[in-house]
Design a protein around this motif. Structure first.
Motif, PDB file in Angstrom:
ATOM      1  N   ASP A 125       3.495   1.327   1.550  1.00 46.35           N
ATOM      2  CA  ASP A 125       2.257   1.300   0.774  1.00 46.35           C
ATOM      3  C   ASP A 125       1.250   2.300   1.330  1.00 46.35           C
ATOM      4  OD1 ASP A 125       3.090  -0.677  -1.063  1.00 46.35           O
ATOM      5  OD2 ASP A 125       2.717  -2.234   0.413  1.00 46.35           O
ATOM      6  N   GLY A 126       1.285   2.519   2.639  1.00 50.06           N
ATOM      7  CA  GLY A 126       0.448   3.564   3.226  1.00 50.06           C
ATOM      8  C   GLY A 126       0.838   4.942   2.724  1.00 50.06           C
ATOM      9  N   PHE A 127       2.137   5.205   2.660  1.00 46.82           N
ATOM     10  CA  PHE A 127       2.595   6.497   2.153  1.00 46.82           C
ATOM     11  C   PHE A 127       2.194   6.700   0.694  1.00 46.82           C
ATOM     12  CE2 PHE A 127       6.249   6.214   5.403  1.00 46.82           C
ATOM     13  CZ  PHE A 127       5.564   7.011   6.314  1.00 46.82           C
ATOM     14  N   MET A 128       2.205   5.621  -0.093  1.00 47.59           N
ATOM     15  CA  MET A 128       1.872   5.766  -1.510  1.00 47.59           C
ATOM     16  C   MET A 128       0.420   6.183  -1.714  1.00 47.59           C
ATOM     17  SD  MET A 128       4.752   5.332  -2.918  1.00 47.59           S
ATOM     18  CE  MET A 128       4.216   5.444  -4.611  1.00 47.59           C
ATOM     19  N   GLN A 129      -0.421   5.958  -0.716  1.00 48.55           N
ATOM     20  CA  GLN A 129      -1.816   6.382  -0.833  1.00 48.55           C
ATOM     21  C   GLN A 129      -1.942   7.909  -0.808  1.00 48.55           C
ATOM     22  OE1 GLN A 129      -2.852   3.337  -2.118  1.00 48.55           O
ATOM     23  NE2 GLN A 129      -4.760   4.230  -1.387  1.00 48.55           N
ATOM     24  N   PHE A 130      -0.944   8.600  -0.278  1.00 48.51           N
ATOM     25  CA  PHE A 130      -0.952  10.067  -0.357  1.00 48.51           C
ATOM     26  C   PHE A 130      -0.778  10.511  -1.803  1.00 48.51           C
ATOM     27  CE2 PHE A 130      -0.098   9.475   4.119  1.00 48.51           C
ATOM     28  CZ  PHE A 130      -0.705  10.562   4.737  1.00 48.51           C
ATOM     29  N   VAL A 131      -0.005   9.753  -2.561  1.00 47.45           N
ATOM     30  CA  VAL A 131       0.151  10.030  -3.993  1.00 47.45           C
ATOM     31  C   VAL A 131      -1.209   9.930  -4.678  1.00 47.45           C
ATOM     32  CG1 VAL A 131       1.291   9.298  -6.129  1.00 47.45           C
ATOM     33  CG2 VAL A 131       2.521   9.139  -3.939  1.00 47.45           C
ATOM     34  N   ALA A 132      -1.924   8.857  -4.381  1.00 49.16           N
ATOM     35  CA  ALA A 132      -3.240   8.657  -4.994  1.00 49.16           C
ATOM     36  C   ALA A 132      -4.229   9.746  -4.580  1.00 49.16           C
ATOM     37  CB  ALA A 132      -3.778   7.279  -4.609  1.00 49.16           C
ATOM     38  N   GLN A 133      -4.151  10.182  -3.324  1.00 51.80           N
ATOM     39  CA  GLN A 133      -5.086  11.201  -2.837  1.00 51.80           C
ATOM     40  C   GLN A 133      -4.913  12.531  -3.571  1.00 51.80           C
ATOM     41  OE1 GLN A 133      -7.496  10.472  -0.836  1.00 51.80           O
ATOM     42  NE2 GLN A 133      -8.363  12.525  -0.492  1.00 51.80           N
ATOM     43  N   LEU A 134      -3.743  12.747  -4.133  1.00 48.67           N
ATOM     44  CA  LEU A 134      -3.500  13.966  -4.903  1.00 48.67           C
ATOM     45  C   LEU A 134      -3.899  13.804  -6.372  1.00 48.67           C
ATOM     46  CD1 LEU A 134      -0.104  15.175  -3.417  1.00 48.67           C
ATOM     47  CD2 LEU A 134      -2.382  16.140  -3.041  1.00 48.67           C
ATOM     48  N   GLY A 135      -4.519  12.672  -6.697  1.00 48.16           N
ATOM     49  CA  GLY A 135      -5.010  12.466  -8.053  1.00 48.16           C
ATOM     50  C   GLY A 135      -4.006  11.844  -8.995  1.00 48.16           C
ATOM     51  N   LEU A 136      -2.881  11.383  -8.468  1.00 46.81           N
ATOM     52  CA  LEU A 136      -1.861  10.729  -9.282  1.00 46.81           C
ATOM     53  C   LEU A 136      -2.004   9.217  -9.168  1.00 46.81           C
ATOM     54  CD1 LEU A 136       1.178  12.941  -8.190  1.00 46.81           C
ATOM     55  CD2 LEU A 136      -0.170  13.162 -10.295  1.00 46.81           C
ATOM     56  N   THR A 137      -1.476   8.498 -10.126  1.00 48.70           N
ATOM     57  CA  THR A 137      -1.501   7.036 -10.088  1.00 48.70           C
ATOM     58  C   THR A 137      -0.181   6.537  -9.518  1.00 48.70           C
ATOM     59  OG1 THR A 137      -2.937   6.923 -12.028  1.00 48.70           O
ATOM     60  CG2 THR A 137      -1.725   4.928 -11.429  1.00 48.70           C
ATOM     61  N   PRO A 138      -0.199   5.923  -8.349  1.00 47.87           N
ATOM     62  CA  PRO A 138       1.060   5.455  -7.759  1.00 47.87           C
ATOM     63  C   PRO A 138       1.749   4.409  -8.631  1.00 47.87           C
ATOM     64  CG  PRO A 138      -0.702   5.470  -6.124  1.00 47.87           C
ATOM     65  CD  PRO A 138      -1.347   5.687  -7.454  1.00 47.87           C
ATOM     66  N   LYS A 139       3.062   4.496  -8.694  1.00 51.70           N
ATOM     67  CA  LYS A 139       3.898   3.539  -9.405  1.00 51.70           C
ATOM     68  C   LYS A 139       4.668   2.717  -8.372  1.00 51.70           C
ATOM     69  CE  LYS A 139       4.677   7.155 -12.860  1.00 51.70           C
ATOM     70  NZ  LYS A 139       5.715   8.054 -13.439  1.00 51.70           N
ATOM     71  N   PRO A 140       5.291   1.612  -8.795  1.00 50.68           N
ATOM     72  CA  PRO A 140       6.139   0.884  -7.851  1.00 50.68           C
ATOM     73  C   PRO A 140       7.177   1.833  -7.253  1.00 50.68           C
ATOM     74  CG  PRO A 140       5.808  -0.420  -9.828  1.00 50.68           C
ATOM     75  CD  PRO A 140       5.212   0.933 -10.100  1.00 50.68           C
ATOM     76  N   PRO A 141       7.381   1.786  -5.944  1.00 51.25           N
ATOM     77  CA  PRO A 141       8.293   2.733  -5.298  1.00 51.25           C
ATOM     78  C   PRO A 141       9.703   2.669  -5.875  1.00 51.25           C
ATOM     79  CG  PRO A 141       6.968   1.611  -3.653  1.00 51.25           C
ATOM     80  CD  PRO A 141       6.707   0.919  -4.955  1.00 51.25           C
TER      81      PRO A 141
END
Length: 348
Positions: free
Chosen positions: A138-154
């Motif tokens: 879940d910490g790694f998925m926050q990098f997705v959000a930081q790039l302006g994308l909406t994280p999805k279930p892994p």
């Protein structure tokens, strides 16, 4: 700062270990989906490079930590003249941060302050938002959000070759298959030999074929050989006899993996194989197999509360049980009961 502009070049910095690279891969693949034209370069260790070699859409750059400062110079030479749009600094460790100094990038994104240990925040210009749960993925998925994308279930796409999958099916044979990975990279994370034996013998009684997996290190091969000897050579000992792609294919072809806190547990999650995890030293809500957390047999909470004389929810999610014999607190009956539950729920 969130930036929705599409980056053309992204450098991922996650050196180790196998399990963490698997978890980070879920985030990287979501970034690839969001920015399909972006070129991904991943700086990682030697073993991790062998894991990532099957992904044609990821350029892998190897950092050899055994070379010390020479390894840093070699990394700088490999990346000389390149400036990335984004650096995803996904490892909060001093060695990784020193590597980050060899990487030129316009944006340098690291962990939130709670996770940015070893002063990682000094080497980055942006921080992700804190994750809502302690799990590393879940910490790694926050990098997705930081790039302006909406994280999805892994989720993962693991492009195993036909050669590897055919080899795995032949190595396992017909029937139901339990894989046992008895050894972690750190010996204190291993469960007891007697516990593994009881579970293996129970699985054999239930009609499973049982295979042993692991790295080619001498200690892992010796442990597997000893376990097989105690089971009167009824186990298929494949420990040390696979490439990382073949190991991944074995895990994909199996019905269930029994594993302590180590890389193959996360490789299993990536290919959809249930994991029966055995945990004592680390919080499985942080490091457990992401989609098999309900199948983890853990004594971490009771041991960490005894160690600190406080409820676990009052302690850091990083808190580690320091007793080197902690794994001995896991009883074979507990693991067999969990095995039975998985049999029922997955109709094995």
């Amino acid at each position: 700062m969130n930036n929705t502009a599409s980056p053309n070049t992204i450098c991922v910095l996650r050196l180790s270990a196998i399990g963490d690279v698997c978890n980070a891969l879920a985030a990287v693949q979501q970034i690839q989906q969001g920015f399909p034209k972006a070129k991904i370069t991943w700086v990682c260790g030697k073993a991790e490079a062998r894991l990532l070699a099957i992904f044609d859409d990821i350029e892998v750059v190897v950092f050899d930590k055994s070379q010390g400062w020479r390894g840093l110079i070699a990394l700088r030479k490999q990346l000389a003249g390149r400036r990335f749009d984004v650096l995803l600094h996904m490892q909060a460790a001093l060695r990784a941060s020193l590597c980050s100094l060899m990487i030129s990038a316009k944006r340098r994104i690291g962990f939130d302050r709670a996770r940015a240990k070893d002063g990682q925040w000094l080497f980055t210009s942006e921080a992700i938002q804190a994750a809502s749960t302690p799990h590393v993925l879940d910490g790694f998925m926050q990098f997705v959000a930081q790039l302006g994308l909406t994280p999805k279930p892994p989720s993962w796409c693991v492009p195993l070759s036909e050669q590897a999958t055919t080899w795995a099916k032949q190595a396992l044979g017909e029937g139901k298959h339990l894989l046992i990975c008895p050894a972690a990279s750190k010996d204190y994370k291993n469960w007891t030999l007697g516990g593994y034996q009881q579970l293996a013998e129970y699985a054999l009684e239930q009609g499973f074929r049982v295979s042993l997996i692991g790295s080619p290190s001498a200690k892992e091969k010796a442990l597997s050989a000893k376990l097989n000897q105690r089971c009167q050579s009824q186990l298929n000992d494949l420990c040390g006899h696979t490439s990382l792609e073949q190991l991944w294919a074995l895990i994909q072809a199996a019905d269930l993996l029994l594993s302590p806190d180590t890389g193959p547990a996360h490789m299993a999650v990536a290919v959809g194989t249930p994991v029966l995890g055995v945990y004592a030293h680390h919080n499985p809500k942080r490091t457990g197999p992401y989609y098999s957390q309900e199948y983890v047999v853990s004594v971490w909470q009771q041991l960490i509360e005894a160690q600190h004389q406080r409820p676990a929810d009052q302690l850091s999610w990083r808190s580690r049980v320091k007793d080197p014999k902690a794994m001995q607190a896991i009883e074979a009956d507990q693991v067999i009961a969990m095995f039975q539950r998985i049999q029922r729920e997955h109709q094995l």
